[in-house]
Design an enzyme around this catalytic site. Structure first.
Site, PDB file in Angstrom:
ATOM      1  N   LYS A   1     -11.504  -3.779  11.358  1.00 23.93           N
ATOM      2  CA  LYS A   1     -10.341  -3.397  12.188  1.00 23.93           C
ATOM      3  C   LYS A   1     -10.395  -4.092  13.556  1.00 23.93           C
ATOM      4  CE  LYS A   1      -8.050  -0.775   9.362  1.00 23.93           C
ATOM      5  NZ  LYS A   1      -6.784  -1.254   8.824  1.00 23.93           N
TER       6      LYS A   1
ATOM      7  N   TYR B   1     -15.951  -1.116   8.166  1.00 27.90           N
ATOM      8  CA  TYR B   1     -14.518  -0.834   8.316  1.00 27.90           C
ATOM      9  C   TYR B   1     -14.100  -1.083   9.777  1.00 27.90           C
ATOM     10  CZ  TYR B   1     -10.364   2.272   8.563  1.00 27.90           C
ATOM     11  OH  TYR B   1      -9.123   2.811   8.765  1.00 27.90           O
TER      12      TYR B   1
ATOM     13  N   ASP C   1       2.393  -1.900  -4.349  1.00 25.89           N
ATOM     14  CA  ASP C   1       1.045  -1.346  -4.409  1.00 25.89           C
ATOM     15  C   ASP C   1       0.361  -1.932  -5.644  1.00 25.89           C
ATOM     16  OD1 ASP C   1      -0.173   1.466  -2.949  1.00 25.89           O
ATOM     17  OD2 ASP C   1      -1.200   0.751  -4.749  1.00 25.89           O
ATOM     18  N   ILE C   2      -0.943  -1.715  -5.736  1.00 28.76           N
ATOM     19  CA  ILE C   2      -1.688  -2.252  -6.880  1.00 28.76           C
ATOM     20  C   ILE C   2      -1.469  -1.419  -8.149  1.00 28.76           C
ATOM     21  CG2 ILE C   2      -3.866  -1.004  -6.478  1.00 28.76           C
ATOM     22  CD1 ILE C   2      -5.198  -3.878  -6.917  1.00 28.76           C
TER      23      ILE C   2
ATOM     24  N   GLY D   1      -0.325   4.829  -1.033  1.00 30.12           N
ATOM     25  CA  GLY D   1      -1.429   5.448  -0.304  1.00 30.12           C
ATOM     26  C   GLY D   1      -0.958   6.577   0.601  1.00 30.12           C
ATOM     27  N   GLN D   2      -1.918   7.126   1.354  1.00 33.46           N
ATOM     28  CA  GLN D   2      -1.645   8.314   2.173  1.00 33.46           C
ATOM     29  C   GLN D   2      -0.538   8.056   3.205  1.00 33.46           C
ATOM     30  OE1 GLN D   2      -4.589   9.396   5.042  1.00 33.46           O
ATOM     31  NE2 GLN D   2      -4.097  11.580   4.982  1.00 33.46           N
TER      32      GLN D   2
ATOM     33  N   ASN E   1      -1.179  -7.002  -6.147  1.00 33.50           N
ATOM     34  CA  ASN E   1      -2.543  -7.027  -5.600  1.00 33.50           C
ATOM     35  C   ASN E   1      -2.429  -7.889  -4.357  1.00 33.50           C
ATOM     36  OD1 ASN E   1      -5.110  -7.625  -4.836  1.00 33.50           O
ATOM     37  ND2 ASN E   1      -5.857  -8.124  -6.887  1.00 33.50           N
TER      38      ASN E   1
ATOM     39  N   GLY F   1       0.854  -1.200   0.000  1.00 33.01           N
ATOM     40  CA  GLY F   1       0.000   0.000   0.000  1.00 33.01           C
ATOM     41  C   GLY F   1       0.882   1.239   0.000  1.00 33.01           C
TER      42      GLY F   1
HETATM   43  C1  AKB Z   1     -11.338   6.951   7.936  1.00 32.10           C
HETATM   44  O1  AKB Z   1     -11.837   8.086   8.022  1.00 32.10           O
HETATM   45  O2  AKB Z   1     -11.946   5.961   7.527  1.00 32.10           O
HETATM   46  C2  AKB Z   1      -9.917   6.768   8.410  1.00 32.10           C
HETATM   47  C3  AKB Z   1      -9.835   6.305   9.822  1.00 32.10           C
HETATM   48  C4  AKB Z   1     -10.265   7.185  10.924  1.00 32.10           C
HETATM   49  O3  AKB Z   1      -9.408   5.211  10.066  1.00 32.10           O
HETATM   50  N1  AKB Z   1      -9.188   7.988   8.250  1.00 32.10           N
END
Ligand code: AKB
Length: 317
Positions: free
Chosen positions: A149, A145, A37-38, A14-15, A55, A11
């Protein structure tokens, strides 16, 4: 001793990945850190090299890379963030979970010494304390998400306890940096606002003006990651993921700070589905366990971050 390490950043475009790759190469050396990265190789800037297109869901290719390059540390940053994950729950689950399970499994198989995997404030949910949310606060996330996590944190702890794999993790707040844009998160507004201010455009914020969230300048986040990975393993009491705090502000507060430096900058509020995600998260977190175990201290307050973001972005624009 450090020169014998071979690191893989998954990754890396990414940011976080872009800045972490640069920081690791400063600390070790360019050829010790492989960016993956992809993105196709012809779309990559020269500064990302050495680079491998990957990937992360292709476990065979990941395995070949770990084996051929004799990888000793993996930083696995590829993920779908909160807002995009709400729109694509099945794909988010596959990307966020299957990739982590492959990384953990292959790390044991190839005796990778250390793994870093980012968690998020999104592991907390509507029933978690809003202010100073504790390390052990209730983790009943309301987003896909956050669920990925929270589950990922337990997988990391399980691999540490069952196989002795040295996996380390941080619950990042919203991250604000000037090199790469975030994509598909709920805290992204706090990066986009700077790009509008620099271009002299009115900013439309997708959160309400009084929505406070935990946030952090990217320099602090990268330093925290390096410090956690450098800490001696026996100092680390937390093998799920550490709360990591720095700032807590609302859209109105960051707007007012930017407006001091960009007079006449305008904001307009039009909240959307991301408001509900933001309201399910804490406004600030208690990171005293990170301070106790590996001396975590943030360096940037809101004023310093705003001033540095504006000056870096105006040089780049
Ligand atoms: C998001 O906004 O999904 C992320 C996070 C807080 O993990 N920046």
């Amino acid at each position: 001793m450090k020169q014998t390490e071979k690191m893989l950043v998954i990754g890396a475009c990414g940011q976080i990945g872009r800045e972490l790759t640069v920081a690791l190469r400063k600390q070790f050396s360019r050829h010790c850190v492989i960016a993956a990265d992809i993105q196709p190789e012809d779309k990559i800037d020269l500064e990302i090299y050495p680079y491998k297109q990957l990937n992360v869901l292709d476990k065979e290719k990941l395995e070949a890379l770990i084996m051929e390059e004799k990888i000793t540390q993996i930083y696995h940053l590829a993920a779908m963030l909160s807002a995009n994950a709400e729109l694509n729950p099945q794909a988010a689950w596959r990307l966020n979970m299957d990739s982590l399970l492959s990384v953990l499994d292959l790390s044991v198989k190839y005796r990778v010494k250390k793994v870093f995997w980012p968690s998020s404030i999104a592991v907390f949910g509507p029933d978690s304390p809003k202010k100073n949310c504790p390390q052990q606060g209730i983790t009943e996330p309301a987003t896909i998400y956050g669920i990925s996590k929270a589950a990922g944190e337990y997988w990391c702890k399980y691999y540490f306890e069952k196989y002795g794999l040295d996996v380390r993790s941080l619950r990042y707040p919203g991250l604000i940096g000037y090199t790469a844009a975030p994509g598909g998160g709920t805290t992204d507004y706090a990066v986009d606002i700077f790009h509008h201010a620099i271009k002299g455009e009115t900013f439309t914020c997708f959160l309400k003006e009084d929505t406070a969230l935990p946030m952090m300048y990217m320099h602090d986040a990268i330093r925290a990651t390096l410090e956690l990975m450098d800490a001696s393993g026996d100092q680390l009491q937390v093998r799920t993921s550490y709360n990591l705090g720095a700032l807590s502000f609302t859209p109105k507060e960051i707007y007012e700070e930017i407006e001091k430096e960009v007079p006449g900058f305008m904001i307009h509020y039009a909240s959307d589905f991301r408001q509900q995600i933001a309201e399910s998260w804490p406004q600030s977190v208690d990171d005293s366990q990170a301070t106790k175990d590996w001396c975590w201290q943030p360096a940037y307050d809101l004023k310093r971050m705003v001033s540095e973001m504006l000056s870096k972005l105006s040089i780049l624009s």
